[in-house]
Design an enzyme around this catalytic site. Structure first.
Site, PDB file in Angstrom:
ATOM      1  N   SER A 203       0.978  -1.160  -0.068  1.00 34.28           N
ATOM      2  CA  SER A 203       0.047   0.155   0.016  1.00 34.28           C
ATOM      3  C   SER A 203       0.929   1.338   0.113  1.00 34.28           C
ATOM      4  O   SER A 203       1.982   1.392   0.688  1.00 34.28           O
ATOM      5  CB  SER A 203      -0.647  -0.042   1.347  1.00 34.28           C
ATOM      6  OG  SER A 203      -1.708   1.346   1.514  1.00 34.28           O
TER       7      SER A 203
ATOM      8  N   THR B 105      -9.562  -0.597   2.671  1.00 37.75           N
ATOM      9  CA  THR B 105      -9.422  -1.064   1.247  1.00 37.75           C
ATOM     10  C   THR B 105      -9.694  -2.361   0.943  1.00 37.75           C
ATOM     11  O   THR B 105     -10.315  -3.109   2.090  1.00 37.75           O
ATOM     12  CB  THR B 105      -8.012  -0.504   0.703  1.00 37.75           C
ATOM     13  OG1 THR B 105      -7.829  -0.718  -0.746  1.00 37.75           O
ATOM     14  CG2 THR B 105      -6.839  -1.645   1.293  1.00 37.75           C
TER      15      THR B 105
ATOM     16  N   LYS C 188     -14.598  -2.926   2.423  1.00 34.75           N
ATOM     17  CA  LYS C 188     -15.046  -1.642   2.193  1.00 34.75           C
ATOM     18  C   LYS C 188     -16.588  -1.673   2.759  1.00 34.75           C
ATOM     19  O   LYS C 188     -17.112  -0.794   3.148  1.00 34.75           O
ATOM     20  CB  LYS C 188     -15.088  -0.785   0.817  1.00 34.75           C
ATOM     21  CG  LYS C 188     -13.511  -0.352   0.912  1.00 34.75           C
ATOM     22  CD  LYS C 188     -13.542   0.567  -0.642  1.00 34.75           C
ATOM     23  CE  LYS C 188     -12.049   0.949  -0.692  1.00 34.75           C
ATOM     24  NZ  LYS C 188     -11.693   1.343  -2.203  1.00 34.75           N
TER      25      LYS C 188
ATOM     26  N   ASN D  71     -14.454   3.765   3.050  1.00 38.42           N
ATOM     27  CA  ASN D  71     -13.110   3.848   2.832  1.00 38.42           C
ATOM     28  C   ASN D  71     -12.214   4.948   3.893  1.00 38.42           C
ATOM     29  O   ASN D  71     -10.955   4.624   3.922  1.00 38.42           O
ATOM     30  CB  ASN D  71     -12.577   4.253   1.435  1.00 38.42           C
ATOM     31  CG  ASN D  71     -12.489   5.630   1.224  1.00 38.42           C
ATOM     32  OD1 ASN D  71     -13.242   6.597   2.036  1.00 38.42           O
ATOM     33  ND2 ASN D  71     -11.598   6.173   0.620  1.00 38.42           N
TER      34      ASN D  71
ATOM     35  N   ASP E 201     -13.543   7.997  -1.929  1.00 39.08           N
ATOM     36  CA  ASP E 201     -13.184   7.401  -3.509  1.00 39.08           C
ATOM     37  C   ASP E 201     -13.943   8.196  -4.456  1.00 39.08           C
ATOM     38  O   ASP E 201     -13.198   8.476  -5.407  1.00 39.08           O
ATOM     39  CB  ASP E 201     -13.678   5.865  -3.588  1.00 39.08           C
ATOM     40  CG  ASP E 201     -12.510   4.942  -2.780  1.00 39.08           C
ATOM     41  OD1 ASP E 201     -11.392   5.385  -2.574  1.00 39.08           O
ATOM     42  OD2 ASP E 201     -12.885   3.707  -2.622  1.00 39.08           O
TER      43      ASP E 201
ATOM     44  N   GLY F 176     -17.216  -3.097 -13.981  1.00 36.09           N
ATOM     45  CA  GLY F 176     -17.143  -3.529 -12.693  1.00 36.09           C
ATOM     46  C   GLY F 176     -18.326  -2.919 -11.879  1.00 36.09           C
ATOM     47  O   GLY F 176     -18.794  -2.136 -12.010  1.00 36.09           O
ATOM     48  N   ALA F 177     -18.678  -3.747 -10.722  1.00 30.30           N
ATOM     49  CA  ALA F 177     -19.784  -3.268  -9.757  1.00 30.30           C
ATOM     50  C   ALA F 177     -19.320  -3.708  -8.328  1.00 30.30           C
ATOM     51  O   ALA F 177     -20.231  -4.105  -7.779  1.00 30.30           O
ATOM     52  CB  ALA F 177     -20.828  -3.892 -10.160  1.00 30.30           C
TER      53      ALA F 177
ATOM     54  N   ALA G  93     -15.450  -0.649  -5.374  1.00 29.47           N
ATOM     55  CA  ALA G  93     -14.788   0.640  -5.758  1.00 29.47           C
ATOM     56  C   ALA G  93     -15.830   1.444  -6.615  1.00 29.47           C
ATOM     57  O   ALA G  93     -15.909   2.557  -6.581  1.00 29.47           O
ATOM     58  CB  ALA G  93     -13.425   0.712  -6.638  1.00 29.47           C
TER      59      ALA G  93
ATOM     60  N   GLY H 245      -5.024   5.174 -12.059  1.00 29.75           N
ATOM     61  CA  GLY H 245      -5.494   5.473 -10.727  1.00 29.75           C
ATOM     62  C   GLY H 245      -4.729   6.336  -9.706  1.00 29.75           C
ATOM     63  O   GLY H 245      -5.263   6.469  -8.493  1.00 29.75           O
TER      64      GLY H 245
END
Ligand SMILES: NC(=O)c1ccc[n+]([C@@H]2O[C@H](COP(=O)([O-])OP(=O)(O)OC[C@H]3O[C@@H](n4cnc5c(N)ncnc54)[C@H](OP(=O)(O)O)[C@@H]3O)[C@@H](O)[C@H]2O)c1
Length: 288
Positions: A28, A75, A79, A100, A115, A140-141, A144, A253
């Site tokens: 991280s 993270t 979440k 987050n 986020d 994506g779902a 994030a 990102g």
């Protein structure tokens, strides 16, 4: 107990303690980012990275609270679980349904989600794309995607199309957002007939695995910004596809990571640090 072997900074008596909880967490960048922000703002703090297995988050957070922790970042993959560890949520965290950022309150953790604001700040301020009126495709779902979708809608996008490998999750997220006029779902195999989007967001974790995503070039127009919420090696596959598809811009990102951290820092310390120096340092390190 709460200071893991992956801690990147020792805790010091009397100094407020912060940590990021996740799995895997060893690599991280959050400890470095918060250390830099603290140096810039002249604030003393300790910020560590804590490895927590799925299903163990609530116990780890209550240990951290009892040990005097002042705040935390959460993270992957925690979440959603973090929501039930909170005694109260900010309106944007309630709307996202995922958390987050945690701030110590009198009787437990106060939860926020930065986020979405981090992504919107990176796109609209660093990349200078006005989100208003844009057609957005979100791949994506997961946590994030759920975290950033409300902020994209609040930023005035015209339409949000969600495509997810498991279509039921996309439908669930669409229902959760409760904006049927602007939010639609699409089967992955129908992307080829969907037309072009102004912004394509990769909010999947596909880049962390060996199985590449199959994406058609027809979703790209000459103006399209392709943005991967992932960074580093995990973003390479999507960004290579975006370049091959001739997107106007392909971005990882890293900027979102720095911006969401700055919003967490502001919640904890009442002061939003300048983000450009840390971003430049991380970008230079990534390119070295
Ligand atoms: N830059 C930042 O600040 C920031 C912040 C948050 C997250 N992120 C990044 O965003 C990514 C997603 O995180 P998350 O928390 O949402 O993870 P998550 O909750 O585990 O969700 C993962 C998502 O990826 C999809 N997926 C996984 N492998 C796939 C594949 N091979 N093909 C297509 N779809 C696939 C999943 O689809 P199914 O539902 O079908 O499993 C799901 O939608 C991670 O890489 C994370 O590092 C970055």
């Amino acid at each position: 107990m709460w200071q893991s072997p992956t801690s990147t900074q020792p805790s010091v008596a009397g100094i407020p303690r912060y940590a990021v909880f996740g799995s895997p967490i060893a690599h991280s960048l959050s400890p470095l980012i918060h250390r830099r922000f603290a140096e810039q703002c002249g604030i003393a703090l300790a910020y560590t990275a804590i490895e927590v297995a799925a299903g163990r988050l609530e116990a780890a957070l209550s240990e951290f609270f009892v040990a005097g922790g002042s705040g935390a970042n959460i993270t992957l993959p925690h979440k959603l679980e973090a929501v039930s560890a909170c005694v109260a949520l900010t309106p944007r965290a309630r709307r996202a349904g995922v958390v987050n950022t945690l701030k110590r309150a009198d009787h437990g953790w106060f939860g926020d989600n930065t986020d979405g604001s981090g992504l919107v700040a990176d796109i609209s301020e660093r990349l200078r794309l006005d989100l208003r009126g844009r057609r957005v495709l979100m791949l994506g779902a997961g946590g994030a995607a759920q975290g950033v979708a409300p902020a994209l809608l609040d930023a005035g996008i015209e339409a949000l199309t969600i495509a997810n490998r498991t279509p039921e999750r996309a439908d669930h997220l669409s229902d959760w957002l409760g904006e049927p006029a602007r939010v639609h779902t699409l089967y992955w195999q129908d992307l080829k007939d969907a037309g072009a989007f102004d912004l394509i967001l990769n909010a999947t974790s596909a880049g962390h695995g060996a199985q590449p995503m199959a994406l058609p070039f027809g979703i790209v127009a000459p103006r399209t910004l392709a943005y991967d919420l992932s960074y580093g090696a995990a973003a390479v596959g999507f960004l290579s596809w975006a370049k091959a598809a001739h997107c106007a811009q392909a971005q990882d990102g890293l900027g979102m990571l720095v911006e969401q951290a700055a919003d967490s820092f502001a919640l904890w310390h009442g002061l939003r640090p300048p983000t450009d120096p840390v971003y430049a340092e991380l970008r230079a390190a990534a390119q070295a």
